[in-house]
Design an enzyme around this catalytic site. Structure first.
Site, PDB file in Angstrom:
ATOM      1  CD  GLU A  58       2.251   6.144  -5.431  1.00 57.09           C
ATOM      2  OE1 GLU A  58       3.181   5.301  -5.391  1.00 57.09           O
ATOM      3  OE2 GLU A  58       1.402   6.792  -5.809  1.00 57.09           O
ATOM      4  CE  LYS A  63       4.981  16.427  -4.785  1.00 61.10           C
ATOM      5  NZ  LYS A  63       3.769  16.076  -4.257  1.00 61.10           N
TER       6      LYS A  63
END
Ligand code: F6P
Length: 527
Positions: free
Chosen positions: A332, A188
């Site tokens: 996460e 990303k």
């Protein structure tokens, strides 16, 4: 916040789960059929009163409003000022999704169309191997889904390189022919040190073999500039926006390796599954909403009863990487110490998630789940049918084992039963001692998600189900499930330690342990 539920939980551990089945309607009343799957949570201590309390909590915490805000493109990732719109990537009917007044769907569908054109081109070319280089969300989604859908592969072989440990790329390159291998650099940010190091090594490998890298690299990234700096032309870059979090990105360009493996139609079926789960999540009342119920069972076990871990146990060997994928998705997302407003969280954050496919786990760690002193809520996943018609008996054994485990966890084995098992071998005190080792306390909760077959659409549903479950748990906990500041410190320290490892910088300002470890590397690591 959990006080009322904790009051309901007082003494509940004394009640045997199996006694709840005296109510013949329990199995049906404490399961939910939706989207062609059945989620059975009847083998838990949850009763009507507890469930009502959990649903009231979901109402009070504004789950429905927050869900609608997410789908409406509001910037619910408040610490990064971003919307959360990975659902737009699977919004195949193209219905408008507005962000800051602009419909995001035209570019999303355009990118999907470009991916499909590329997939057709590559699948029709002589490329035999595709290596996806990425880590975290740029690896776990594609590798999990690609393994899961192995029966649908009709494209090039796919390999996944994630670790900065050179062993990872070395082992994968050893399987590839430089003349017919293509690389996908999935990142990303296009700055992740592991990915960029591996991508440069892949480039050097081609050069070393005398093969031009022209046309051999594709970038999947939000950072077109960095991709261009790496030498990947714009027409080989597939972009996505900052409103797609890494761990939610398999639905877009990051899923290219999956699309190459199963083809554009297979990938669309995967997206369709995700979209169907989105529609269910948006429309079903909380009490009949799969992600909401999974989340509430999770909250009950972790925050209310205090069970710190959750075992995910797929009786589906191709879901081998699902536990790892869910570790990132859940830990996460919900491993946070402060609530959205920055205050310390007055209760525990999300659970430790771990697991392995069954039946393998049975011969490894189930011992502790059955007889260890801690209660570990277990989540079973199983398909009604397998993909190997000639091996039906294997699948039947697999299913039998899955059902046996949830039954064993619930029922356990009493001292009397244990005595009866060994009464022919021992007597007196020795009988007592031997019997005690064979007692299973039971009363250990589990849930089962059962689906017809692990096909692309079903996989899409399962993954979207878990995404929304994590979201609902995060809303109830009042945390931001969409940032991940907790990964930054280690990255910063690794950057500073790099020159100390190579010897380019002196070992200064380090604690005694770190200095000692560096000294060992300097002494033994340069052979
Ligand atoms: O370090 C954590 C993380 O940022 C994850 O959230 C992400 O999925 C992974 O690193 C990879 O990031 P990128 O796709 O930018 O290389």
């Amino acid at each position: 916040m959990f006080e009322e539920l904790k009051t309901l939980a007082t003494g509940i551990g004394e009640r045997r789960i199996e006694t709840l089945f005296a109510d013949e309607g329990r199995a049906g009343a404490f399961s939910l059929s939706a989207e062609d799957m059945l989620f059975d949570y009847s083998k838990t201590q949850i009763d009507a009163e507890v469930r009502a309390g959990l649903l009231a909590l979901a109402e009070a915490r504004g789950v429905a409003a927050r869900r609608d805000a997410m789908f409406a493109g509001e910037k619910i990732n408040e610490t990064e000022g971003r919307a959360v719109l990975h659902t737009a990537l699977r919004n195949l009917d193209g219905a408008e999704v507005r962000l800051d007044g602009v419909d995001v769907m035209p570019p999303v569908l355009e990118t999907l169309g470009r991916m499909e054109a590329l997939a057709r081109e590559v699948r029709g070319s002589g490329i035999t191997d595709v290596v996806n280089i990425g880590i975290g969300g740029s690896d776990l989604g594609p590798v999990m889904a690609t393994l899961a859908l192995a029966p649908y592969h009709d494209g090039p072989r796919t390999h996944f390189v994630s670790n900065v440990d050179g062993a990872d790329i070395a082992d994968k390159l050893a399987l590839c022919d430089p003349d017919t291998t293509m690389f996908i650099v999935a990142s990303k940010t296009f700055t992740t040190i592991e990915t960029m190091t591996n991508a440069r090594t892949a480039k050097a490998w081609l050069a070393d073999k005398g093969v031009s890298d022209e046309g051999r690299f594709i970038a999947l990234s939000s950072n077109q500039e960095k991709a261009a700096e790496f030498g990947i032309p714009a027409d080989r870059v597939f972009g996505f926006e900052d409103w797609v979090g890494g761990r939610y990105s398999v639905w877009g360009p990051i899923g290219l390796s999956l699309m190459l493996a199963v083809g554009p139609e297979g990938f669309r079926a995967f997206l369709t599954g995700g979209m169907k789960m989105d529609r269910h999540f948006q429309a079903a009342p909380l009490a009949e909403n799969l992600p909401v119920l999974l989340a509430l069972v999770g909250i009950w076990h972790n925050q209310v009863l205090g069970h710190a871990t959750r075992a995910v146990l797929p009786y589906d060997n191709r879901l081998l990487r699902l536990p790892a994928y869910l570790q990132q998705l859940e830990m996460e997302s919900n491993g946070k110490g402060v609530s959205m407003d920055g205050a310390d969280l007055p209760y525990h954050s999300g659970p430790v998630v771990w697991g392995e496919p069954g039946t393998n786990g049975q011969h490894a760690f189930y011992q502790l789940i059955h007889q260890g002193t801690r209660v570990i809520p277990a989540e079973f996943l199983v398909a009604a049918a397998g993909h190997e018609p000639g091996l039906r008996h294997h699948h039947e054994l697999l299913v039998a084992n899955c059902l046996a485990q949830s039954e064993a966890l619930m029922r356990g084995r009493s001292l009397d039963e244990a005595r009866a098992k060994v009464a022919d071998k021992f007597e007196g005190d020795e009988l007592e001692r031997q019997a005690r080792h064979r007692v299973f306390p039971g009363n250990r909760p589990s849930t089962t998600l059962i689906y017809p077959l692990l096909d692309p659409e079903t996989l899409g549903k399962i993954i979207a189900l878990y995404e929304h479950r994590v979201f609902v748990e995060g809303v109830i906990l009042g945390i931001n499930s969409f940032d991940q500041w907790g990964v930054e410190l280690g990255k910063e320290l690794a950057t500073a330690l790099g020159p100390m490892v190579t010897g380019a910088a002196p070992v200064e300002g380090k604690d005694g342990s770190t200095a000692q470890l560096l000294k060992f590397v300097h002494t033994h690591g340069r052979g």
